[in-house]
Design an enzyme around this catalytic site. Structure first.
Site, PDB file in Angstrom:
ATOM      1  N   TYR A  58      -8.552 -13.189  -0.472  1.00 45.73           N
ATOM      2  CA  TYR A  58      -9.594 -13.985  -1.121  1.00 45.73           C
ATOM      3  C   TYR A  58      -9.416 -14.054  -2.642  1.00 45.73           C
ATOM      4  O   TYR A  58     -10.251 -14.649  -3.330  1.00 45.73           O
ATOM      5  CB  TYR A  58     -10.968 -13.394  -0.769  1.00 45.73           C
ATOM      6  CG  TYR A  58     -11.260 -13.390   0.717  1.00 45.73           C
ATOM      7  CD1 TYR A  58     -11.863 -14.487   1.338  1.00 45.73           C
ATOM      8  CD2 TYR A  58     -10.918 -12.295   1.516  1.00 45.73           C
ATOM      9  CE1 TYR A  58     -12.102 -14.495   2.703  1.00 45.73           C
ATOM     10  CE2 TYR A  58     -11.160 -12.289   2.887  1.00 45.73           C
ATOM     11  CZ  TYR A  58     -11.753 -13.386   3.467  1.00 45.73           C
ATOM     12  OH  TYR A  58     -12.000 -13.397   4.822  1.00 45.73           O
TER      13      TYR A  58
ATOM     14  N   GLU B 219      -7.260   0.896  17.205  1.00 46.61           N
ATOM     15  CA  GLU B 219      -8.333  -0.080  17.350  1.00 46.61           C
ATOM     16  C   GLU B 219      -9.254   0.052  16.146  1.00 46.61           C
ATOM     17  O   GLU B 219      -9.386   1.136  15.583  1.00 46.61           O
ATOM     18  CB  GLU B 219      -9.154   0.247  18.611  1.00 46.61           C
ATOM     19  CG  GLU B 219      -8.381   0.129  19.908  1.00 46.61           C
ATOM     20  CD  GLU B 219      -8.163  -1.324  20.292  1.00 46.61           C
ATOM     21  OE1 GLU B 219      -9.114  -2.103  20.162  1.00 46.61           O
ATOM     22  OE2 GLU B 219      -7.023  -1.649  20.691  1.00 46.61           O
TER      23      GLU B 219
ATOM     24  N   ASP C 176      -9.666   1.205   4.689  1.00 48.31           N
ATOM     25  CA  ASP C 176     -10.222  -0.006   5.261  1.00 48.31           C
ATOM     26  C   ASP C 176     -10.868  -0.747   4.111  1.00 48.31           C
ATOM     27  O   ASP C 176     -11.442  -0.122   3.221  1.00 48.31           O
ATOM     28  CB  ASP C 176     -11.230   0.303   6.378  1.00 48.31           C
ATOM     29  CG  ASP C 176     -11.369  -0.877   7.334  1.00 48.31           C
ATOM     30  OD1 ASP C 176     -10.395  -1.621   7.517  1.00 48.31           O
ATOM     31  OD2 ASP C 176     -12.466  -1.077   7.899  1.00 48.31           O
ATOM     32  N   SER C 177     -10.732  -2.067   4.118  1.00 50.51           N
ATOM     33  CA  SER C 177     -11.270  -2.813   2.990  1.00 50.51           C
ATOM     34  C   SER C 177     -11.659  -4.207   3.423  1.00 50.51           C
ATOM     35  O   SER C 177     -11.323  -4.654   4.515  1.00 50.51           O
ATOM     36  CB  SER C 177     -10.233  -2.875   1.862  1.00 50.51           C
ATOM     37  OG  SER C 177      -9.094  -3.572   2.288  1.00 50.51           O
TER      38      SER C 177
ATOM     39  N   LYS D 278       0.843  -1.208   0.000  1.00 47.77           N
ATOM     40  CA  LYS D 278       0.000   0.000   0.000  1.00 47.77           C
ATOM     41  C   LYS D 278       0.872   1.250   0.000  1.00 47.77           C
ATOM     42  O   LYS D 278       0.594   2.212  -0.713  1.00 47.77           O
ATOM     43  CB  LYS D 278      -0.897   0.021   1.238  1.00 47.77           C
ATOM     44  CG  LYS D 278      -2.040  -0.946   1.163  1.00 47.77           C
ATOM     45  CD  LYS D 278      -2.898  -0.846   2.403  1.00 47.77           C
ATOM     46  CE  LYS D 278      -3.871  -1.995   2.460  1.00 47.77           C
ATOM     47  NZ  LYS D 278      -4.571  -2.077   3.743  1.00 47.77           N
TER      48      LYS D 278
HETATM   49  P1  IMP Z   1      -7.153  -4.362   5.104  1.00 41.71           P
HETATM   50  O1  IMP Z   1      -8.159  -3.293   4.944  1.00 41.71           O
HETATM   51  O2  IMP Z   1      -5.942  -4.178   4.269  1.00 41.71           O
HETATM   52  O3  IMP Z   1      -6.866  -4.689   6.530  1.00 41.71           O
HETATM   53  O4  IMP Z   1      -7.802  -5.684   4.483  1.00 41.71           O
HETATM   54  C1  IMP Z   1      -8.797  -6.381   5.149  1.00 41.71           C
HETATM   55  C2  IMP Z   1      -8.929  -7.770   4.587  1.00 41.71           C
HETATM   56  O5  IMP Z   1      -9.817  -7.738   3.469  1.00 41.71           O
HETATM   57  C3  IMP Z   1      -7.646  -8.410   4.053  1.00 41.71           C
HETATM   58  O6  IMP Z   1      -6.935  -9.041   5.080  1.00 41.71           O
HETATM   59  C4  IMP Z   1      -8.212  -9.420   3.077  1.00 41.71           C
HETATM   60  O7  IMP Z   1      -8.676 -10.558   3.750  1.00 41.71           O
HETATM   61  C5  IMP Z   1      -9.419  -8.673   2.509  1.00 41.71           C
HETATM   62  N1  IMP Z   1      -9.049  -7.914   1.292  1.00 41.71           N
HETATM   63  C6  IMP Z   1      -9.063  -6.571   1.123  1.00 41.71           C
HETATM   64  N2  IMP Z   1      -8.659  -6.236  -0.118  1.00 41.71           N
HETATM   65  C7  IMP Z   1      -8.368  -7.399  -0.730  1.00 41.71           C
HETATM   66  C8  IMP Z   1      -7.875  -7.718  -2.038  1.00 41.71           C
HETATM   67  O8  IMP Z   1      -7.599  -6.858  -2.890  1.00 41.71           O
HETATM   68  N3  IMP Z   1      -7.696  -9.031  -2.294  1.00 41.71           N
HETATM   69  C9  IMP Z   1      -7.970 -10.010  -1.393  1.00 41.71           C
HETATM   70  N4  IMP Z   1      -8.413  -9.780  -0.170  1.00 41.71           N
HETATM   71  C10 IMP Z   1      -8.624  -8.476   0.158  1.00 41.71           C
END
Ligand code: IMP
Length: 200
Positions: free
Chosen positions: A158, A40, A69-70, A13
């Site tokens: 995923y 948190e 956040d995703s 990122k």
């Molecule tokens: P974070 O927002 O980077 O913490 O992502 C949260 C979680 O969402 C990740 O650990 C993955 O399990 C899932 N995720 C978010 N974006 C992607 C992606 O582009 N590919 C696959 N999984 C994703």
């Protein structure tokens, strides 16, 4: 160049965000650079968690901050795993998070479900300072379907199970540049850039 703190320590990122934000004169530094501990994420929505993370980083550094956040939302599961995507299989336990176990649980939960629609979601929040009453909020969605057998070795999370009918492949079979250009995160980033450049 103006400094901006990224409320994440994810190297991928950092690279992606740094390249784009340099074009609007921001030098992006990860929060670890300032010894900011991870915030948190107690909320039930992506937007609340992203605002909390951005505010936390801005507060502890005195700099503008960007947080994301995703996660993945599956129609037949009422939007789950949603904000719990990273820890889907480890929820309520002390087990470490694991992509493999998350995917195993996802496929098990979808057994016998015919509706396989799902989408990734990403939200980006930019605050000029911790008390910014007008954060810039940009979101992106990427729609696909969950398949039972993994395909591809790129990406993470995923991706090997996220089928893209219009490309005839999974997200894990796309080259990373292609994924970055069309994904939920790519869409959100493009929108954020548009908003940052048009703000006076
Ligand atoms: P974070 O927002 O980077 O913490 O992502 C949260 C979680 O969402 C990740 O650990 C993955 O399990 C899932 N995720 C978010 N974006 C992607 C992606 O582009 N590919 C696959 N999984 C994703």
């Amino acid at each position: 160049m103006k400094k901006l703190v990224l409320a994440s320590n994810n190297a991928g990122k950092l690279r992606e965000f740094s390249a784009l934000l340099a074009t609007v004169d921001f030098e992006v530094l990860p929060q670890a650079h300032f010894n900011v501990p991870e915030a948190e994420e107690p909320h039930g929505t992506f937007v609340e968690n992203a605002i909390a993370k951005a505010r936390h980083a801005a507060k502890l550094t005195g700099l503008p901050a960007l947080a994301d956040d995703s996660g993945i939302c599956v129609e037949a599961l009422g939007g789950a795993p949603g904000v719990y995507s990273a820890r889907f299989a480890a929820l309520g336990s002390n087990e470490p998070k694991s992509d493999a176990r998350n995917n195993e649980k996802l496929i098990a939960d979808l057994k016998d479900k015919r509706d396989r629609r799902a989408h990734y979601y990403c939200i980006l929040v930019f605050v000029r300072h911790a008390d910014d009453p007008q954060p810039i909020i940009a979101e992106g969605e990427w729609h696909g379907e969950i398949i039972d057998t993994p395909r591809g070795a790129n990406g993470f999370g995923y991706d090997p199970y996220f089928w893209l009918p219009e490309f005839g492949c999974t997200a894990a079979e796309l080259a990373s540049e292609k994924k970055n250009a069309i994904s939920h995160r790519g869409i959100a980033l493009a929108r954020l850039m548009e908003r940052l450049t048009s703000r006076r």
